[in-house]
Design an enzyme around this catalytic site. Structure first.
Site, PDB file in Angstrom:
ATOM      1  N   ASP A  29     -29.951 -43.569  32.463  1.00 20.90           N
ATOM      2  CA  ASP A  29     -30.229 -42.453  31.560  1.00 20.90           C
ATOM      3  C   ASP A  29     -30.189 -41.157  32.365  1.00 20.90           C
ATOM      4  O   ASP A  29     -30.492 -41.154  33.570  1.00 20.90           O
ATOM      5  CB  ASP A  29     -31.598 -42.612  30.901  1.00 20.90           C
ATOM      6  CG  ASP A  29     -31.895 -41.479  29.932  1.00 20.90           C
ATOM      7  OD1 ASP A  29     -31.276 -41.450  28.858  1.00 20.90           O
ATOM      8  OD2 ASP A  29     -32.729 -40.620  30.258  1.00 20.90           O
ATOM      9  N   GLU A  49     -31.133 -36.804  32.314  1.00 18.69           N
ATOM     10  CA  GLU A  49     -31.679 -35.598  31.703  1.00 18.69           C
ATOM     11  C   GLU A  49     -30.794 -34.447  32.141  1.00 18.69           C
ATOM     12  O   GLU A  49     -30.321 -34.418  33.296  1.00 18.69           O
ATOM     13  CB  GLU A  49     -33.136 -35.363  32.105  1.00 18.69           C
ATOM     14  CG  GLU A  49     -34.093 -36.483  31.723  1.00 18.69           C
ATOM     15  CD  GLU A  49     -34.123 -36.770  30.232  1.00 18.69           C
ATOM     16  OE1 GLU A  49     -33.837 -35.848  29.438  1.00 18.69           O
ATOM     17  OE2 GLU A  49     -34.419 -37.920  29.857  1.00 18.69           O
ATOM     18  N   HIS A  63     -38.353 -38.869  27.473  1.00 20.37           N
ATOM     19  CA  HIS A  63     -37.344 -37.905  27.924  1.00 20.37           C
ATOM     20  C   HIS A  63     -37.429 -37.650  29.424  1.00 20.37           C
ATOM     21  O   HIS A  63     -37.195 -36.542  29.890  1.00 20.37           O
ATOM     22  CB  HIS A  63     -37.441 -36.586  27.145  1.00 20.37           C
ATOM     23  CG  HIS A  63     -36.998 -36.697  25.725  1.00 20.37           C
ATOM     24  ND1 HIS A  63     -35.718 -37.056  25.359  1.00 20.37           N
ATOM     25  CD2 HIS A  63     -37.685 -36.505  24.572  1.00 20.37           C
ATOM     26  CE1 HIS A  63     -35.628 -37.074  24.045  1.00 20.37           C
ATOM     27  NE2 HIS A  63     -36.802 -36.751  23.541  1.00 20.37           N
ATOM     28  N   ASP A 114     -36.969 -43.686  30.372  1.00 21.22           N
ATOM     29  CA  ASP A 114     -36.074 -44.023  29.269  1.00 21.22           C
ATOM     30  C   ASP A 114     -35.139 -45.173  29.632  1.00 21.22           C
ATOM     31  O   ASP A 114     -34.805 -46.004  28.777  1.00 21.22           O
ATOM     32  CB  ASP A 114     -35.265 -42.793  28.854  1.00 21.22           C
ATOM     33  CG  ASP A 114     -36.124 -41.758  28.136  1.00 21.22           C
ATOM     34  OD1 ASP A 114     -37.361 -41.936  28.106  1.00 21.22           O
ATOM     35  OD2 ASP A 114     -35.575 -40.777  27.601  1.00 21.22           O
TER      36      ASP A 114
END
Length: 565
Positions: A24, A26, A165, A170
Site C-alpha cells: 500500500d 500513501e 490510511h 493498510d
C-alpha cells in the site's frame, strides 16, 4: 516411452505455494503525474504465513498538503529526514522480486510505482498483479457488503488490523482481506493462482446461457431495461451503442456480483432508442426514478434528498428539511442524507453565531439563554440581549455563505484544521475537514445548478458523428426536446420546429425546481463539454465571483482517487 514432466503453467501453482507481496502507498494526491509517494508499506506472505515486511516514510520533495496530513497523519516534519523515492526503489523492487503483487485498487498503487521507476531510470516491475477489489466483486454479494472499500472488507473478514490510511497498517489489513477472499474462492473450486486469475474474469454459466437476450437490441443510443418473467424492471442503463453495451453483460468483463445475480433472473431486455446520448442519459435517470429497479444503486430515490434551510422569521435558524417551499427562506443543498446536511449545518454554526434552538422567538425575548451564550457562540436573542438588527448581521453572513460567498466558512475551518494538525489532534481536524468538504461541494453544486435552473429557455448544439448537429432545448434545467439536425440542413427551421414541440415547464420552488438535481447536472456536463455551442439563451448564465467553485478544486485534489479505501 519416457514420462513427460508437465510445466508449471499446465499444472498450476497451488495458492498455498504462491508468494504474495501485499502493499500500500500513501501519497500527496491522486495523480502519479503530479503527486509523490510519502510512504510504502508491504507484507510478504506465503501459505498464510508472514515472511517479512517492508515499511518506510519517503520525502516527497515538497510540502504535504494539509488535507493529506489530516487524512494520513503524515506531516512535513515526519518526512524531513526520510529517504527520497529513488533511494527506496532498489530495496522495494528487490523485496517484491519473484512475487505476485496484491493491492486494494491496485491500479492506483502500481501506477505510482511504475511512474517512479520510469522517472528514475528503473525497469518497471513485471510481477503479476492481483486486485482485491476485483476479487471481492467476484465472491461477495451486495447483501454481504454494501461496498468494496478496504475498511468495509476488513470489518467483514474480522481483520486484526484496522485500516487508518497508513501504508503498513493498510497492507496488513489487506493481507487479512486477501486470505478471506481466497478462502471464499475455494468454494468455487479455485485452488491455483492460474485458476484464480481466470476466475476473476470468467463469465458465469447464466451469463453464457442468456446471451441471446441481446440479439434484438439495435446499434443506437438509448436506454435498456432488464426485466424478469413477470415484467418487473430489474435494472436500467443507457449507452451510446445499445447492442454492444447489452452484450457486454454476458461476457467476462462483467464481474459485479449483483449484476451477475440480476442476469440470472432476467428473461428479457427492452430498449428505448433516443435521438442523442444526452437524451438517453436523462431518460435513464427519469426511468430509474420512476421504476426504482432493485439492482440499480444510484438515482433510485431523487425525492429523498434533504436541504439546509435558513428560516424566514425575525431570528432565523438553520433547519434540515425535505421540502422546498415558496417562502423567503434561504436553502442550501441538495444533500444525500441527514448526516451530510448536519455536517454542513455544524460548519455554519462554527463560523456564524446563529442561534441553535428550534423555537420561534418573540421580538423581545421570553426565556433564559442557554450555555451557547456563555461560550460566546450565540448573542442570546431568546433573552432579549440581541436585537433583530444586530442578529441580522449574522443572518446576512450565513445567507451569503450559503448562496454567493463561501469565504467565511472556508477561512474559519481551514484555520482551525491547520491549528489542530500542528497540535497533532488529527481526529478532530479530520472531522472539520469532512464538514468543510461537504459544505464546499454542496455549495459549489447548488451554485452551478442555480446558474442553469434560473434560465427559462436555452438551446444548445454539439457536433454529431455524421457531420450533423445534436440540438437540445433546456428550460429551467430540464431537458424539454432533443433532435439531430442532418448535415447540410438549414438550422433555423429545424431549431424552430424543435422549440415548438418542446415541453412547457412551469418552475417550482427553490434552487432546483423543474427537474432532479442529477438531470440538471447531466445537462450541465454536456453544456460544458468541448464543441457545444449556445444557440439561444434567455437571461444570464453566471456563477458568483466568491462562490464555492474557486476552493472546491483544492478540496478535490486532497480527496482525489488516491484514498478510496
Amino acid at each position: 516411452m519416457d514420462a513427460v514432466q508437465g510445466t508449471l503453467d499446465e499444472l498450476g501453482t497451488p495458492l498455498q505455494e504462491v508468494t504474495f507481496v501485499v502493499f500500500d502507498l500513501e501519497t500527496t494526491g491522486g495523480s502519479h503525474a503530479e503527486h509523490a509517494i510519502t510512504e510504502i508499506g508491504a507484507v510478504k506472505v506465503r501459505g498464510g504465513e508472514v515472511l517479512g515486511e517492508f515499511a518506510t516514510l519517503i520525502d516527497p520533495g515538497g510540502p504535504i498538503p494539509p488535507f493529506i496530513s489530516v487524512l494520513t497523519g503524515i506531516t512535513d516534519a515526519m518526512v524531513v529526514a526520510a529517504p527520497r523515492i529513488e533511494a527506496v526503489l532498489p530495496s522495494f523492487l528487490e523485496f517484491i522480486s519473484g512475487t505476485v503483487l496484491v493491492a486494494h485498487n491496485a491500479g492506483f498503487d502500481t501506477g505510482f510505482i511504475k511512474a517512479a521507476c520510469q522517472k528514475h531510470g528503473y525497469a518497471p516491475p513485471k510481477n503479476a498483479v492481483l486486485d482485491t477489489v476485483d476479487l471481492a466483486r467476484r465472491v461477495l454479494t451486495r447483501d454481504e457488503t454494501p461496498n468494496h472499500k478496504l475498511g468495509t472488507l476488513a470489518r467483514f473478514f474480522h481483520s486484526t488490523t484496522e485500516p487508518i490510511h497508513r501504508a503498513l497498517h493498510d497492507a496488513r489489513a489487506t493481507v487479512d482481506v486477501l486470505h478471506g477472499l481466497i478462502a471464499r474462492s475455494g468454494s468455487f473450486q479455485v485452488h491455483t493462482f492460474e485458476e484464480l486469475k481466470s476466475f476473476v474474469r470468467a463469465p458465469t454459466p447464466e451469463q453464457q446461457r442468456k446471451r441471446h437476450l441481446a440479439e434484438h437490441v439495435p446499434h443506437a443510443p438509448g436506454v435498456y431495461l432488464f426485466e424478469d418473467e413477470r415484467g418487473e424492471v430489474l435494472y436500467i442503463g443507457k449507452s451510446t451503442n445499445l447492442r454492444n453495451r447489452v452484450r457486454s453483460y454476458f461476457t467476462a468483463s462483467e464481474t459485479r456480483p449483483r449484476i451477475r445475480e440480476m442476469i440470472g433472473i432476467a428473461e428479457r431486455v427492452r430498449h428505448v432508442v433516443c435521438a442523442t446520448t444526452l437524451e438517453a442519459e436523462v431518460r435513464e435517470l427519469r426511468l430509474i426514478g420512476g421504476a426504482k429497479p432493485r439492482y440499480n444503486r444510484r438515482s433510485k430515490f431523487p425525492d429523498k434528498v434533504v436541504w439546509l434551510k435558513l428560516t424566514d422569521e425575525p431570528f432565523p435558524r438553520l433547519s434540515i428539511v425535505r421540502e422546498l417551499r415558496g417562502d423567503s427562506a434561504t436553502y442550501l443543498g441538495p444533500f444525500p442524507n441527514q448526516r451530510a446536511a448536519d455536517d454542513a449545518r455544524t460548519a455554519l454554526y462554527d463560523t456564524v453565531p446563529l442561534r441553535q434552538c428550534s423555537d420561534r422567538l418573540s421580538l423581545t425575548g421570553s426565556r433564559r439563554a442557554c450555555v451557547l451564550y456563555e461560550m460566546g457562540r450565540c448573542g442570546a436573542p431568546c433573552e432579549g440581549r440581541e436585537s433583530v438588527a444586530d442578529y441580522s448581521v449574522h443572518t446576512d453572513v450565513a445567507r451569503r455563505a450559503m448562496l454567493t460567498d463561501i469565504t467565511p466558512v472556508y477561512t474559519a475551518l481551514l484555520a482551525r484544521m491547520e491549528r489542530l494538525s500542528v497540535e497533532q489532534r488529527y481526529e478532530e481536524a479530520s472531522l472539520d475537514r469532512d464538514r468543510l468538504a461537504v459544505y464546499v461541494r454542496t455549495a459549489a453544486r447548488m451554485q452551478r445548478l442555480t446558474a442553469l435552473t434560473r434560465i427559462p429557455h436555452l438551446v444548445a448544439a454539439s457536433p454529431a458523428f455524421d457531420g450533423g448537429w445534436e440540438i437540445h432545448v433546456v428550460r429551467h434545467g430540464r431537458l424539454c426536446a432533443a433532435g439531430v439536425m442532418p448535415r447540410g440542413a438549414h438550422p433555423t427551421p429545424f431549431v424552430d420546429s424543435l422549440i415548438a414541440r418542446a415541453e412547457t415547464v412551469i418552475p417550482g420552488h427553490g434552487p432546483v425546481h423543474a427537474a432532479t438535481a442529477e438531470e440538471s447536472e447531466t445537462i450541465l456536463r454536456w453544456l460544458e463539454s468541448p464543441g457545444v455551442r449556445l444557440v439561444q439563451v434567455e437571461g444570464d448564465w453566471a456563477l458568483p465571483v466568491h462562490g464555492a467553485a474557486r476552493v472546491k478544486a483544492r478540496l478535490d485534489q486532497a480527496y482525489q482517487g488516491g484514498y478510496p479505501r
